[in-house]
Enzyme design. Structure first.
Site, short mmCIF file in Angstrom:
data_model
loop_
_atom_site.label_atom_id
_atom_site.label_comp_id
_atom_site.label_asym_id
_atom_site.label_seq_id
_atom_site.Cartn_x
_atom_site.Cartn_y
_atom_site.Cartn_z
CD GLN A 78 -3.03 0.87 0.34
OE1 GLN A 78 -3.55 -0.22 0.19
NE2 GLN A 78 -3.39 1.92 -0.34
CG PHE A 79 1.96 3.49 -3.69
CD1 PHE A 79 1.97 4.85 -3.96
CD2 PHE A 79 1.10 2.67 -4.41
CE1 PHE A 79 1.13 5.39 -4.92
CE2 PHE A 79 0.26 3.20 -5.37
CZ PHE A 79 0.27 4.56 -5.62
CB THR A 80 -1.95 5.30 -1.05
OG1 THR A 80 -2.61 4.24 -0.38
CG2 THR A 80 -2.05 5.11 -2.56
#
Length: 146
Positions: A78-80
């Protein structure tokens, strides 16, 4: 590393309408990785998650670990989680690690969870995913390695 942990009942992740991972209860981990993260960060967080006492005992106190309740892990990259919204209306993801760094570290982290004796199901790195879960409690904890 930054991990959003949600204690869950049934949870699953789908890519292109196909389930890539599912658990009946345990933790959904949304895993964000930044440029400075190392294998030491992954080891630290895998041990921390394995030993956290987030499940109720007979007296209703959070006193049991995921091992004690037979829970599993659903790990989703989950890079966000490293989105910065301080300026403007669109998040900046400059703090998120590039895929060539993040994917091997996410895989290493998942391996360390396995070595802690946990069953680990996953999403697909970099894919558009649909995550379904029932947040139990709700219990949601933000963990950071630094």
């Amino acid at each position: 590393m930054r991990i959003l942990l949600q204690r869950t009942g049934p949870a699953s992740v789908q890519v292109n309408n196909a389930v890539t991972g599912s658990i009946t209860k345990g933790y959904v981990l949304l895993v964000g990785i930044t440029h400075e993260d190392t294998e030491q960060d992954a080891v630290y967080l895998a041990k921390k998650i394995s030993n956290l006492r987030l499940w109720e005992d007979d007296e209703g106190k959070m006193n049991r670990s995921i091992h004690e309740v037979g829970g599993d892990i659903l790990s989703v990259s989950q890079f966000t989680l490293y989105g910065d919204t301080k300026k403007g209306r669109r998040p900046s993801f400059i703090a998120a690690a590039r895929p060539e760094q993040a994917e091997p570290l996410w895989n290493f982290f998942n391996q360390k969870l396995l070595e802690e004796g946990l069953v680990v199901e996953t999403g697909v790195f970099g894919a558009m995913m649909n995550v379904e879960l029932i947040n139990d409690g709700p219990v949601t904890i933000l963990l950071e390695s630094k």
